[in-house]
Write an enzyme that holds these catalytic residues in place. Sequence first.
Site: not given
Ligand code: VG1
Ligand code: CO
Length: 562
Positions: A24, A118-119, A288, A290, A292-293, A357, A389
């Site tokens: 990313r 993602s988010h 979110d 994509d 998955d959340r 994580t 997820k």
């Molecule tokens: C974050 C979350 C983690 C999740 C990841 C991807 O990672 O804490 O639990 O699996 O995002 O989610 P980090 O390293 O920023 O804490 V998604 O929906 O952004 O693919």
């Molecule tokens: Co996501």
Amino acid sequence: MEKPRPAVETKPYTDQKPGTSGLRKRVTVFQQNQHYAENFIQSIISVIEPAERQAATLVVGGDGRFFMKDAIQLIVQIAAANGINHLVIGQNGIMSTPAVSCVIRKIKAVGGIILTASHNPGGPNGDFGIKYNISSGGPAPEGITNKIFDISKNLQEYLICPELKVDLSKIGKQTFEVDTFKPFTVEIVDSVEAYAEMLRGIFDFAALKELLSGPNHINVRLDAMHGVVGPYVKKIVCEELGSPANSAVNCVPQEDFGGHHPDPNLTYAADLVNTMKGGEYDFGAAFDGDGDRNMVLGKHGFFVNPSDSVAVIAANITGIPYFQKTGVKGLARSMPTSGALDNVAKALKMQLYETPTGWKFFGNLMDAGKLSLCGEESFGTGSDHIREKDGLWAVLAWLSILATRKQSVEEIMKDHWQKFGRNFFTRYDYEEVDSDAANKMIKDLETTMFDASFVGKKFSSGDKTYEVAVADNFAYTDPVDGSVSKNQGLRIIFSDGSRIIFRLSGTGSAGATIRLYIDSYEKDPQKIYQDPQVMLAPLVDIALKVSQLQEKTGRTGPTVIT
Ligand code: VG1
Ligand code: CO
């Protein structure tokens, strides 16, 4: 006939290390650095053995964000030049992360490439991301992401058929002659259909239809936050399950998510929270970028903490037809996720796994038949129906529980705490902290924690005193393949089981994000309805004192509190 495959000379980048979930970066990094996206795509495809490529299918899809379509055209051209046989792409490039996982498994593809950050916000000044999933449908494990990174650091050239262009809007097959290879085919598929078909086999759609559109139906409000899940919600929840069209909002994917963070939490999904407070809706959810959340809310905005959400689904799991068929093989949560799921596992005598994580760590357990249901505190919930997820799956799981129990979200949650006790949980995110300051804070804290005198030390705040029982940097040994993942977060565990955890995020694109997680169990029925921020204030205070976070980063408060 396409021209002979041109190899384009390039220079390697040193910063293409995939993080928690793919590579990313700011869109500008992909756009302004020569061959940046090409290099990473070539590095991904290079991990597929040349002999395997001739019969290989890759699934490609993304969350609709800015630069996605450009990236898909590059993937098509680079895949063709590398002798990949077949690509399956969501119409207009759109396919949610869980749907990509579903399609990879369904058609037995060698893997998939997901275009999403993602988010993280999107648009020309937002973030872009590229993620590789393997044939199980799950995110590539660290062994493979390390390989991709190694290749990227030494890349001298990539292969590309620059003239090859596909029409992403037209469903059906397009065939191209590519030099010495077999014809290269690109198949554009409906973004939703395979995924919808899968959900029909998991849930009792008749019962859900009754709940959402029968004579005693409840009212729901689903917020797709201009992300990829909009078309899925429209088709499945509105058209098929009969929820009124206006129960789903922000359902047209936008390149910049309407200028917002497509992140379903109390801060960035404030619109939904405020609407729910009005009391017109019984159930609310947001997703979110994509898909998955998920965030689940009850009437009047009653918030279901994601750590509790997976525990409630676990406690009610036998009501879901899929699990009646497969049985429940085991439960898992990521390390910072609260112990709510552990309480259910213990009561129901189920095996519980604690992983680092990131969803990639659940896959091996699922493939080995050890894991059925899992979750993360970061609004991720899912099961072994796929290897990602799954936001909409989690919402249908909750609606199934509402349909069976005929209670409100709040009643179900309160019953759960009465029965199992409550893990109070909070997460503080400090976004865009100066990287050097963040790294130094973590390093210094580790030094403090690893001092021989730290275990046994007592910390007080207000009228509470906690004694350190364990202080470590979490390491995980995969029970299936024995691989070891170190440095997964600093844990201070007190003698009553309360935990303070510090981690640096692996999904940010600028500066560092520090995450502070607090988890504390309470079984006294008099105390379980208290405000988590009040209950956890002493532990937060201790965490800030021990880490000196404020002094070392100059940040007086977090960006987001969950
Ligand atoms: C974050 C979350 C983690 C999740 C990841 C991807 O990672 O804490 O639990 O699996 O995002 O989610 P980090 O390293 O920023 O804490 V998604 O929906 O952004 O693919
Ligand atoms: Co996501």
